[in-house]
Design a protein around this motif. Structure first.
Motif, PDB file in Angstrom:
ATOM      1  N   THR A 145       1.982  -4.805  -5.637  1.00 13.61           N
ATOM      2  CA  THR A 145       2.644  -3.592  -6.003  1.00 13.61           C
ATOM      3  C   THR A 145       3.554  -3.001  -4.800  1.00 13.61           C
ATOM      4  O   THR A 145       3.376  -2.076  -3.963  1.00 13.61           O
ATOM      5  CB  THR A 145       1.190  -2.542  -5.877  1.00 13.61           C
ATOM      6  N   ALA A 146       4.273  -4.109  -4.348  1.00 11.09           N
ATOM      7  CA  ALA A 146       4.864  -4.318  -3.274  1.00 11.09           C
ATOM      8  C   ALA A 146       6.486  -3.708  -3.348  1.00 11.09           C
ATOM      9  O   ALA A 146       7.346  -4.153  -2.471  1.00 11.09           O
ATOM     10  CB  ALA A 146       5.099  -5.547  -2.439  1.00 11.09           C
ATOM     11  N   SER A 157       0.796  -1.286  -0.122  1.00  9.83           N
ATOM     12  CA  SER A 157      -0.044  -0.075  -0.033  1.00  9.83           C
ATOM     13  C   SER A 157       0.602   1.292  -0.049  1.00  9.83           C
ATOM     14  O   SER A 157       0.276   2.215   0.644  1.00  9.83           O
ATOM     15  CB  SER A 157      -0.738  -0.060   1.297  1.00  9.83           C
ATOM     16  N   GLY A 158       2.088   1.321  -0.559  1.00  3.52           N
ATOM     17  CA  GLY A 158       2.792   2.370  -0.834  1.00  3.52           C
ATOM     18  C   GLY A 158       2.062   2.943  -2.058  1.00  3.52           C
ATOM     19  O   GLY A 158       0.781   3.118  -2.162  1.00  3.52           O
ATOM     20  N   ILE A 164       2.085   3.310  -5.096  1.00 12.05           N
ATOM     21  CA  ILE A 164       1.426   2.502  -6.124  1.00 12.05           C
ATOM     22  C   ILE A 164       0.305   1.839  -5.804  1.00 12.05           C
ATOM     23  O   ILE A 164      -0.744   2.032  -6.391  1.00 12.05           O
ATOM     24  CB  ILE A 164       2.537   1.462  -6.936  1.00 12.05           C
ATOM     25  N   GLY A 165       0.504   0.968  -4.698  1.00 11.22           N
ATOM     26  CA  GLY A 165      -0.734   0.246  -4.181  1.00 11.22           C
ATOM     27  C   GLY A 165      -1.757   1.130  -3.785  1.00 11.22           C
ATOM     28  O   GLY A 165      -3.180   0.921  -3.930  1.00 11.22           O
ATOM     29  N   ALA A 166      -1.749   2.185  -3.268  1.00  9.31           N
ATOM     30  CA  ALA A 166      -2.768   3.282  -2.646  1.00  9.31           C
ATOM     31  C   ALA A 166      -3.317   4.102  -3.876  1.00  9.31           C
ATOM     32  O   ALA A 166      -4.590   3.941  -4.043  1.00  9.31           O
ATOM     33  CB  ALA A 166      -2.075   4.405  -1.765  1.00  9.31           C
ATOM     34  N   ASN A 167      -2.720   4.247  -4.915  1.00  6.96           N
ATOM     35  CA  ASN A 167      -3.351   4.568  -6.312  1.00  6.96           C
ATOM     36  C   ASN A 167      -4.198   3.505  -6.732  1.00  6.96           C
ATOM     37  O   ASN A 167      -5.479   3.636  -7.326  1.00  6.96           O
ATOM     38  CB  ASN A 167      -2.206   5.082  -7.200  1.00  6.96           C
ATOM     39  N   GLU A 207      10.735   1.930   4.917  1.00  9.02           N
ATOM     40  CA  GLU A 207      11.691   1.135   4.040  1.00  9.02           C
ATOM     41  C   GLU A 207      10.948   1.396   2.665  1.00  9.02           C
ATOM     42  O   GLU A 207      11.424   0.838   1.677  1.00  9.02           O
ATOM     43  CB  GLU A 207      11.706  -0.255   4.378  1.00  9.02           C
ATOM     44  N   THR A 208       9.857   2.180   2.654  1.00  7.96           N
ATOM     45  CA  THR A 208       9.409   2.380   1.261  1.00  7.96           C
ATOM     46  C   THR A 208      10.063   3.429   0.338  1.00  7.96           C
ATOM     47  O   THR A 208      10.231   4.268   0.736  1.00  7.96           O
ATOM     48  CB  THR A 208       7.746   2.791   1.478  1.00  7.96           C
ATOM     49  N   ALA A 209      10.324   2.759  -0.873  1.00  4.01           N
ATOM     50  CA  ALA A 209      11.228   3.845  -1.420  1.00  4.01           C
ATOM     51  C   ALA A 209      10.493   5.035  -1.890  1.00  4.01           C
ATOM     52  O   ALA A 209      11.166   6.209  -1.987  1.00  4.01           O
ATOM     53  CB  ALA A 209      11.438   3.107  -2.989  1.00  4.01           C
ATOM     54  N   SER A 210       9.161   5.173  -1.974  1.00  2.00           N
ATOM     55  CA  SER A 210       8.465   6.546  -2.435  1.00  2.00           C
ATOM     56  C   SER A 210       8.647   7.357  -1.335  1.00  2.00           C
ATOM     57  O   SER A 210       8.579   8.667  -1.635  1.00  2.00           O
ATOM     58  CB  SER A 210       7.097   6.197  -3.015  1.00  2.00           C
ATOM     59  N   MET A 211       8.613   6.945   0.016  1.00  2.00           N
ATOM     60  CA  MET A 211       8.735   8.029   1.065  1.00  2.00           C
ATOM     61  C   MET A 211       9.939   8.782   1.160  1.00  2.00           C
ATOM     62  O   MET A 211      10.218   9.498   1.911  1.00  2.00           O
ATOM     63  CB  MET A 211       8.310   7.194   2.291  1.00  2.00           C
ATOM     64  N   HIS A 212      11.132   8.015   0.518  1.00  2.00           N
ATOM     65  CA  HIS A 212      12.348   8.960   0.415  1.00  2.00           C
ATOM     66  C   HIS A 212      12.744   9.302  -0.914  1.00  2.00           C
ATOM     67  O   HIS A 212      13.661   9.764  -1.241  1.00  2.00           O
ATOM     68  CB  HIS A 212      13.390   7.932   0.618  1.00  2.00           C
TER      69      HIS A 212
END
Length: 504
Positions: A306-307, A77-78, A80-83, A116-121
């Motif tokens: 979407t992990a 649910s990063g 991509i998953g949230a979208n 550790e989610t790539a999008s958050m960094h």
């Protein structure tokens, strides 16, 4: 002649409707046992609470767990998953007939802190300066979606969502003749597809951005419209809130396995398969609030991976990459864990005013953008051409002082005196074959989908990729942008796709 070829490709990509692929007809594509095109909904409630005791009699917080089935399970649910969860709910609402129940969408996330989610960094950038039509169009779509997020993601009774969109543009500069030639060729395609990108001479760059050293620059490329960056955390939270308001349920847990079923009732993986003869029947989840080994099994009509970096390993649980040569399960997901070292710096004499400074990328690899406070900037460097940076658990400060800072100060002399205020090491999934995303269904399964391998461009392609994948799941084909060339099939068929010309 070249323009005619490009035009034909554009017409194909923007085609308004596509036929349902035969391999998904009647089996696994949200197909129910009574012959309809939706799963049968049971009368049992979707959620119950568990009474499983904790260790040594300690009670664990109760988590709602699906007891019967979900229509679609999204793993990850990063951003991509949230979208994906949002667009599945939105498109389902648009297509539902009066009286029909909504799809039961479940989102499983193993790291609810997103540490550790790539999008958050990520730097949160969105640009259309790509060389492949699909990537340009996906970025255009996502930028428009973000700019209208207040309309799309408003939840009744809650504050108006603000993704923090800063439309300050992207500026590419190059001192390399080959890169300059690619810029010119890419600019023709970008503009034909609707991106407002201008080529700038060194004199034009110096006039517009006097703080840049242009002595060795051959050419620049600047997008002043629909390019900029967002606040990732705000955007993702808004997507999650809206997805929940649309009925999506979130589960805190790790996926540990899958149940697989064949067309003839087999319950194992067919590693020799050359046709789509299996479906993912269920998802096994180790809940975060349960003792190890206490898992739940969620039945599902479709599963979406979407992990991020974990997608490759999850797919291997289904045999992807484990089959013999010639089988549909032979090609793995071609991603490698790449690392980025992000640095926040304070440079009192840096480029200003801050609201006029674009996201700047030197094609040597170093790039930066303004941060939220005056005199503060975010800095990073892309991988060297043809390399994937090896994983590291530590921030590489030597890399900053020996490589990044000299390149940065060469291009912007006012960056000679800087102080690091924060540094983060983050990982992301890099497509080791062509640097393009993998979006669509897996050819060995009738109901397994994925959106992965974004190679550092997940944010700027996230909303478009999610809408396209939702269209494929719900309607059987792409309706907004044709993303079929980005499907996993290209590795099974060994069909070539040009590599994206990328620096970050």
């Amino acid at each position: 002649m070249a323009s005619q070829v490009v035009s034909r490709n554009i017409r194909k990509i923007l085609s308004s409707t596509y036929n349902l692929t035969k391999r998904r007809v009647g089996y696994g594509w949200l197909w129910c046992t009574d012959g309809g095109s939706r799963p049968v909904h049971t009368e049992r409630p979707l959620w119950v609470t568990s009474s499983a005791p904790g260790k040594e009699g300690q009670s664990y917080p109760k988590q709602q767990v699906p007891t019967e089935a979900a229509d679609i399970v999204v793993v990850g649910s990063g951003i991509i998953g949230a979208n994906v969860a949002y667009f599945l709910g939105r498109l389902d609402a648009e297509r539902r007939l009066p009286g029909q129940p909504p799809l039961r969408i479940v989102l499983v996330e193993g790291d609810t802190t997103f540490a550790e989610t790539a999008s958050m960094h990520s730097f949160g950038g969105i640009r259309q300066q790509f060389t492949i039509p699909e990537n340009i169009l996906m970025s255009l779509f996502t930028s428009q979606f973000v700019k209208n997020a207040q309309e799309h993601l408003q939840v009744e009774g809650e504050d108006t969502p603000d993704p923090g969109w800063r439309e300050q543009g992207y500026l590419f500069v190059t001192s390399d003749p080959t890169s300059a030639e690619k810029m010119v060729n890419a600019n023709k395609l970008q503009r034909e597809l609707g991106a407002q990108i201008d080529l700038l001479t060194p004199a034009m760059i110096k006039s517009k951005f006097p703080w840049i050293k242009t002595d060795d620059i051959i050419l620049g490329s600047f997008g002043s419209k629909n390019e900029g960056w967002i606040n990732l955390w705000s955007f993702m939270q808004a997507l999650q809130r809206k997805a929940k308001a649309q009925g999506c349920s979130f589960i805190d847990g790790q996926v540990t396995g899958f149940g697989v079923q064949g067309i003839n009732g087999e319950s194992d993986i067919d590693y020799d398969s050359v046709t789509a003869d299996r479906r993912v029947q269920s998802v096994q989840v180790q809940l975060a609030d349960r003792p190890k080994g206490d898992t739940v099994e969620i039945q599902s009509s479709a599963v979406v991976l979407t992990a991020g970096l974990a997608t490759k390993g999850l797919a291997r649980l289904l045999g992807v990459g484990e089959g013999p040569v010639g089988s549909l399960l032979h090609p793995p997901i071609f991603t490698e864990a790449a690392v980025r070292h992000h640095f926040s710096i304070h440079a009192p004499d840096g480029p200003a005013p801050m609201d006029t400074v674009p996201f700047v990328i030197d094609t040597h690899g170093t790039y930066f953008r303004p941060d939220s406070k005056p005199g503060h900037y975010k800095v990073c460097r892309g991988p060297k051409k043809g390399t994937i940076p090896t994983w590291s658990n530590e921030v590489d400060y030597d890399f900053f002082y020996n490589t990044i800072l000299p390149e940065l100060a060469h291009r912007v002399p006012s960056f000679k005196e800087v102080k690091i205020t924060n540094a983060v090491r983050s990982g992301y999934e890099m497509n080791s074959v062509d640097s393009n995303a993998i979006i669509g269904g897996h050819p060995a399964f009738t109901n397994l989908y994925m959106a992965t391998a974004f190679s550092g461009h997940g944010i700027m392609h996230s909303s478009a990729a999610a809408r396209g994948l939702s269209e494929l799941i719900l309607f059987g084909g792409y309706r907004t942008i044709d993303l079929s060339r980005l499907g996993f099939d290209r590795y099974v068929q060994e069909s070539s796709m040009e590599s994206e010309f990328t620096f970050c």
